[in-house]
Design an enzyme around this catalytic site. Sequence first.
Site, mmCIF file in Angstrom:
data_model
loop_
_atom_site.group_PDB
_atom_site.id
_atom_site.type_symbol
_atom_site.label_atom_id
_atom_site.label_comp_id
_atom_site.label_asym_id
_atom_site.label_seq_id
_atom_site.Cartn_x
_atom_site.Cartn_y
_atom_site.Cartn_z
ATOM 1 N N LYS A 1 -143.393 -2.064 -80.946
ATOM 2 C CA LYS A 1 -143.672 -0.902 -80.104
ATOM 3 C C LYS A 1 -143.692 0.350 -80.970
ATOM 4 C CE LYS A 1 -140.568 1.213 -77.205
ATOM 5 N NZ LYS A 1 -140.678 2.679 -77.267
ATOM 6 N N ASP B 1 -146.606 3.111 -76.883
ATOM 7 C CA ASP B 1 -145.801 3.656 -75.777
ATOM 8 C C ASP B 1 -145.933 5.177 -75.750
ATOM 9 O OD1 ASP B 1 -143.810 4.160 -73.912
ATOM 10 O OD2 ASP B 1 -142.157 3.695 -75.271
ATOM 11 N N LYS C 1 -146.972 6.862 -72.747
ATOM 12 C CA LYS C 1 -146.686 7.301 -71.367
ATOM 13 C C LYS C 1 -147.600 8.438 -70.893
ATOM 14 C CE LYS C 1 -141.754 6.071 -71.602
ATOM 15 N NZ LYS C 1 -141.505 5.818 -73.027
ATOM 16 N N HIS D 1 -149.879 10.934 -68.720
ATOM 17 C CA HIS D 1 -149.742 11.512 -67.366
ATOM 18 C C HIS D 1 -150.545 12.810 -67.335
ATOM 19 C CE1 HIS D 1 -146.749 12.766 -63.917
ATOM 20 N NE2 HIS D 1 -148.014 12.774 -63.542
ATOM 21 N N ASP D 2 -151.733 12.775 -66.739
ATOM 22 C CA ASP D 2 -152.589 13.963 -66.673
ATOM 23 C C ASP D 2 -153.599 13.725 -65.556
ATOM 24 O OD1 ASP D 2 -154.084 16.313 -67.353
ATOM 25 O OD2 ASP D 2 -153.418 16.132 -69.420
ATOM 26 N N PRO E 1 -156.938 12.398 -63.707
ATOM 27 C CA PRO E 1 -157.602 11.109 -63.952
ATOM 28 C C PRO E 1 -158.664 11.138 -65.051
ATOM 29 C CG PRO E 1 -157.291 11.425 -61.602
ATOM 30 C CD PRO E 1 -156.856 12.710 -62.256
ATOM 31 N N THR F 1 -135.518 5.578 -66.801
ATOM 32 C CA THR F 1 -134.115 5.169 -66.592
ATOM 33 C C THR F 1 -133.157 6.329 -66.866
ATOM 34 O OG1 THR F 1 -134.214 4.206 -68.789
ATOM 35 C CG2 THR F 1 -134.351 2.680 -66.957
ATOM 36 N N ARG G 1 -132.533 -0.702 -81.584
ATOM 37 C CA ARG G 1 -131.410 -0.677 -82.525
ATOM 38 C C ARG G 1 -130.664 -1.987 -82.755
ATOM 39 N NH1 ARG G 1 -129.499 4.626 -79.615
ATOM 40 N NH2 ARG G 1 -130.591 3.435 -78.006
HETATM 41 O O1 C5P Z 1 -132.701 1.065 -79.525
HETATM 42 P P1 C5P Z 1 -132.951 0.591 -78.135
HETATM 43 O O2 C5P Z 1 -132.911 -0.918 -77.983
HETATM 44 O O3 C5P Z 1 -132.081 1.306 -77.109
HETATM 45 O O4 C5P Z 1 -134.466 1.011 -77.866
HETATM 46 C C1 C5P Z 1 -135.081 0.884 -76.608
HETATM 47 C C2 C5P Z 1 -136.478 1.423 -76.697
HETATM 48 O O5 C5P Z 1 -137.051 1.412 -75.386
HETATM 49 C C3 C5P Z 1 -136.585 2.876 -77.174
HETATM 50 O O6 C5P Z 1 -137.825 3.001 -77.860
HETATM 51 C C4 C5P Z 1 -136.597 3.663 -75.888
HETATM 52 O O7 C5P Z 1 -137.264 4.890 -76.011
HETATM 53 C C5 C5P Z 1 -137.376 2.730 -74.975
HETATM 54 N N1 C5P Z 1 -137.147 2.926 -73.554
HETATM 55 C C6 C5P Z 1 -135.899 2.832 -72.966
HETATM 56 N N2 C5P Z 1 -135.758 3.007 -71.621
HETATM 57 C C7 C5P Z 1 -136.830 3.294 -70.865
HETATM 58 C C8 C5P Z 1 -138.087 3.388 -71.436
HETATM 59 C C9 C5P Z 1 -138.216 3.204 -72.800
HETATM 60 O O8 C5P Z 1 -134.920 2.548 -73.640
HETATM 61 N N3 C5P Z 1 -136.683 3.436 -69.566
#
Ligand code: C5P
Length: 232
Positions: free
Chosen positions: A32, A59, A61, A63-64, A66, A119, A211
Amino acid sequence: MGKDVIIACDFSSAQATFDFLDKFTEEKPFVKIGMELYYAEGPSIVREIKKRGHKIFLDLKLHDIPNTVKKAMAVLSKLDVDMTNLHAAGTIDMMKAALEGLTREDGTRPILIAVTQLTSTSEERMQKELLIHSSINDTIVKYANNAKEAGLDGVVCSPLEAGMVKESCGSGFMTVTPGVRFADGDVGDQVRVTTPQKAKEIGSDYIVVGRPITTADDPVAAYRRCVEEFVG
Ligand code: C5P
């Protein structure tokens, strides 16, 4: 639909990303690329990682309006990414326009998924600041249904939300889930987390893991452990 582990390459430069990817000599993980790396390095980072043989989830995301999203998606489609995303809050019309832009002349296109509610947005803030008076779960399920109606392939959501999305939108509607941690690992700043094994049981199609792999002493071993637990 193949289950897979996607590594979140949250690095700030191409060099750091390549140093990391160079450790993988036997497998070519799905990666990603997020805003930080894309805005730092531009489209060349996508071409270079693609040239190395990896699948890419871009990734950004979107948003604007159409028309703008449609044109931007046409550009991303030419970059030959495998998966990309947008905010479902842009409305069904925006999502339909995105699909049109993404579809190549030969009818193929990358997988397109929607962010429902981030989230990081609590139910309290959603209600007080965005004036959305439904519960956060109802909002997520409604946005997922909007994405399905627009013809999208699925949504990004917490693994803990994947079950209710599947229940409402059907098992063929894809869930791509970050917030994954090993049972014996650090949670970091994530709040609602689950293990690769549990994400598999809930029905996630793809887990996005950053991570726990990128900062592991042995990233290749950590990646293999994820695949083993999630794909089996
Ligand atoms: O390091 P970690 O496993 O927390 O990374 C999760 C990845 O998923 C990051 O790139 C984070 O920006 C992305 N992400 C997230 N929660 C979301 C959407 C994307 O953790 N709701």
